[in-house]
Design a protein around this motif. Structure first.
Motif, mmCIF file in Angstrom:
data_model
loop_
_atom_site.group_PDB
_atom_site.id
_atom_site.type_symbol
_atom_site.label_atom_id
_atom_site.label_comp_id
_atom_site.label_asym_id
_atom_site.label_seq_id
_atom_site.Cartn_x
_atom_site.Cartn_y
_atom_site.Cartn_z
ATOM 1 N N VAL A 280 30.522 26.197 36.119
ATOM 2 C CA VAL A 280 30.108 27.290 36.998
ATOM 3 C C VAL A 280 28.846 27.847 36.355
ATOM 4 C CG1 VAL A 280 30.767 29.459 38.105
ATOM 5 C CG2 VAL A 280 32.535 27.798 37.484
ATOM 6 N N HIS A 281 27.749 27.860 37.103
ATOM 7 C CA HIS A 281 26.515 28.320 36.458
ATOM 8 C C HIS A 281 25.685 29.191 37.374
ATOM 9 C CE1 HIS A 281 22.789 26.255 37.894
ATOM 10 N NE2 HIS A 281 23.691 25.549 38.536
ATOM 11 N N CYS A 282 24.846 29.991 36.727
ATOM 12 C CA CYS A 282 23.828 30.787 37.393
ATOM 13 C C CYS A 282 22.652 30.862 36.422
ATOM 14 C CB CYS A 282 24.356 32.161 37.801
ATOM 15 S SG CYS A 282 24.921 33.207 36.448
ATOM 16 N N VAL A 283 21.679 31.714 36.682
ATOM 17 C CA VAL A 283 20.479 31.736 35.846
ATOM 18 C C VAL A 283 20.810 32.087 34.396
ATOM 19 C CG1 VAL A 283 18.226 32.813 35.473
ATOM 20 C CG2 VAL A 283 18.952 32.190 37.788
ATOM 21 N N MET A 284 21.564 33.157 34.168
ATOM 22 C CA MET A 284 21.898 33.571 32.803
ATOM 23 C C MET A 284 23.336 33.217 32.405
ATOM 24 S SD MET A 284 19.174 34.793 31.520
ATOM 25 C CE MET A 284 19.780 35.568 30.048
ATOM 26 N N GLY A 285 24.158 32.857 33.381
ATOM 27 C CA GLY A 285 25.544 32.511 33.070
ATOM 28 C C GLY A 285 26.368 33.700 32.616
ATOM 29 N N ARG A 286 25.978 34.894 33.055
ATOM 30 C CA ARG A 286 26.682 36.095 32.598
ATOM 31 C C ARG A 286 27.158 37.001 33.738
ATOM 32 N NH1 ARG A 286 23.256 38.532 27.630
ATOM 33 N NH2 ARG A 286 21.392 37.753 28.585
ATOM 34 N N SER A 287 26.544 36.920 34.898
ATOM 35 C CA SER A 287 26.878 37.861 35.968
ATOM 36 C C SER A 287 27.503 37.154 37.169
ATOM 37 C CB SER A 287 25.626 38.646 36.384
ATOM 38 O OG SER A 287 25.955 39.668 37.291
ATOM 39 N N ARG A 288 26.700 36.407 37.943
ATOM 40 C CA ARG A 288 27.222 35.763 39.159
ATOM 41 C C ARG A 288 28.296 34.730 38.868
ATOM 42 N NH1 ARG A 288 21.415 34.264 40.724
ATOM 43 N NH2 ARG A 288 21.353 34.709 38.523
ATOM 44 N N SER A 289 27.999 33.809 37.958
ATOM 45 C CA SER A 289 28.977 32.756 37.655
ATOM 46 C C SER A 289 30.246 33.363 37.071
ATOM 47 C CB SER A 289 28.381 31.719 36.703
ATOM 48 O OG SER A 289 27.893 32.330 35.530
ATOM 49 N N ALA A 290 30.082 34.314 36.173
ATOM 50 C CA ALA A 290 31.245 34.973 35.569
ATOM 51 C C ALA A 290 32.054 35.708 36.630
ATOM 52 C CB ALA A 290 30.800 35.944 34.478
ATOM 53 N N THR A 291 31.382 36.394 37.540
ATOM 54 C CA THR A 291 32.076 37.149 38.586
ATOM 55 C C THR A 291 32.900 36.215 39.466
ATOM 56 O OG1 THR A 291 30.388 38.886 38.587
ATOM 57 C CG2 THR A 291 31.756 38.698 40.566
ATOM 58 N N LEU A 292 32.335 35.086 39.857
ATOM 59 C CA LEU A 292 33.081 34.142 40.698
ATOM 60 C C LEU A 292 34.283 33.573 39.962
ATOM 61 C CD1 LEU A 292 30.197 32.264 42.548
ATOM 62 C CD2 LEU A 292 31.768 33.991 43.489
ATOM 63 N N PHE A 293 34.130 33.289 38.665
ATOM 64 C CA PHE A 293 35.277 32.759 37.933
ATOM 65 C C PHE A 293 36.321 33.845 37.693
ATOM 66 C CE2 PHE A 293 37.679 31.215 34.250
ATOM 67 C CZ PHE A 293 38.215 30.089 34.862
ATOM 68 N N LEU A 294 35.901 35.077 37.463
ATOM 69 C CA LEU A 294 36.856 36.179 37.332
ATOM 70 C C LEU A 294 37.656 36.335 38.627
ATOM 71 C CD1 LEU A 294 34.602 38.807 35.496
ATOM 72 C CD2 LEU A 294 36.520 37.529 34.497
ATOM 73 N N ALA A 295 36.964 36.241 39.762
ATOM 74 C CA ALA A 295 37.649 36.345 41.051
ATOM 75 C C ALA A 295 38.682 35.224 41.202
ATOM 76 C CB ALA A 295 36.636 36.307 42.199
ATOM 77 N N TYR A 296 38.346 34.019 40.763
ATOM 78 C CA TYR A 296 39.308 32.911 40.793
ATOM 79 C C TYR A 296 40.557 33.254 39.983
ATOM 80 C CZ TYR A 296 41.628 28.814 38.916
ATOM 81 O OH TYR A 296 42.588 27.931 38.484
ATOM 82 N N LEU A 297 40.362 33.749 38.766
ATOM 83 C CA LEU A 297 41.512 34.090 37.923
ATOM 84 C C LEU A 297 42.386 35.154 38.585
ATOM 85 C CD1 LEU A 297 39.863 34.152 34.373
ATOM 86 C CD2 LEU A 297 41.372 32.382 35.327
ATOM 87 N N MET A 298 41.750 36.080 39.269
ATOM 88 C CA MET A 298 42.492 37.145 39.940
ATOM 89 C C MET A 298 43.231 36.616 41.170
ATOM 90 S SD MET A 298 39.450 39.947 39.524
ATOM 91 C CE MET A 298 40.176 41.182 40.600
ATOM 92 N N ILE A 299 42.567 35.799 41.968
ATOM 93 C CA ILE A 299 43.132 35.311 43.226
ATOM 94 C C ILE A 299 44.175 34.220 42.987
ATOM 95 C CG2 ILE A 299 42.587 34.055 45.359
ATOM 96 C CD1 ILE A 299 39.782 35.496 45.218
ATOM 97 N N CYS A 300 43.829 33.232 42.179
ATOM 98 C CA CYS A 300 44.677 32.047 42.030
ATOM 99 C C CYS A 300 45.606 32.085 40.822
ATOM 100 C CB CYS A 300 43.802 30.798 41.957
ATOM 101 S SG CYS A 300 42.861 30.504 43.462
ATOM 102 N N ARG A 301 45.298 32.892 39.836
ATOM 103 C CA ARG A 301 46.118 32.954 38.624
ATOM 104 C C ARG A 301 46.812 34.306 38.470
ATOM 105 N NH1 ARG A 301 46.887 27.756 36.852
ATOM 106 N NH2 ARG A 301 44.967 26.634 37.264
ATOM 107 N N ASN A 302 46.732 35.124 39.509
ATOM 108 C CA ASN A 302 47.432 36.418 39.586
ATOM 109 C C ASN A 302 47.109 37.361 38.429
ATOM 110 O OD1 ASN A 302 48.740 35.641 41.970
ATOM 111 N ND2 ASN A 302 50.295 34.579 40.804
ATOM 112 N N MET A 303 45.889 37.299 37.932
ATOM 113 C CA MET A 303 45.488 38.211 36.859
ATOM 114 C C MET A 303 44.919 39.491 37.440
ATOM 115 S SD MET A 303 43.621 35.943 33.957
ATOM 116 C CE MET A 303 44.331 34.444 33.324
#
Length: 167
Positions: free
Chosen positions: A101-124
């Motif tokens: 999962v990547h974006c320009v800095m790898g700290r905001s957009r990509s991280a946000t999308l992966f955090l959303a995955y953990l929340m939605i699919c991993r019930n975090m």
């Protein structure tokens, strides 16, 4: 890591989330494994991981989620939370797959999308998701994205509480 609904859990405010993000993070690097078979990376001038076919092969990357546009506090990234989560979940359903999962800095957009995955699919919760990722990568979702993650967290917590209350 919490994966069950807790009635006393309250989604933290933006300042509290920012404190959590800044507390005890690892040093910034171009790419990090943040979960089994998941890497978050940047688009640096010297090391564009997503375009470096040798690095991709070395890491064993089979899939890429590109989030390299629209990093403004007013952009509605939440419109992609569920589709990105489905893509990540489907990719990870095959243990042979590895995702970048990547974006320009790898700290905001990509991280946000992966955090959303953990929340939605991993019930975090948003807190658990942040704590999980920041152990392995320095992440800094912008204020607008933090707000969208907070809203997602509140929606998911409400849905989970409703589901546990049903007979």
């Amino acid at each position: 890591m919490k994966t069950t609904v807790e009635e006393d859990y309250v989604t933290p405010g933006g300042y509290e989330l920012e404190k959590i993000l800044n507390r005890g993070s690892v040093a910034y690097t171009h790419v990090n494994q943040v979960w089994d078979n998941v890497y978050i990376g940047d688009e640096s001038v010297t090391t564009d991981t997503a375009r470096d076919k040798y690095k991709l092969k070395e890491l064993g990357i089979t899939h890429i989620l590109n989030a390299a546009r629209d990093d403004t506090t007013t952009f509605d990234l939440s419109q992609y939370f569920y589709s990105a989560a489905r893509f990540i979940d489907k990719t990870l359903s095959d243990p042979q797959n590895k995702l970048l999962v990547h974006c320009v800095m790898g700290r905001s957009r990509s991280a946000t999308l992966f955090l959303a995955y953990l929340m939605i699919c991993r019930n975090m919760t948003v807190v658990d998701a942040i704590e999980t990722v920041k152990k392995r990568r320095r992440i800094i979702p912008n204020w607008g994205f933090l707000k969208q993650l907070r809203e997602l967290d509140m929606q998911l917590q409400e849905t989970r509480l409703e589901q546990t209350a049903e007979p």
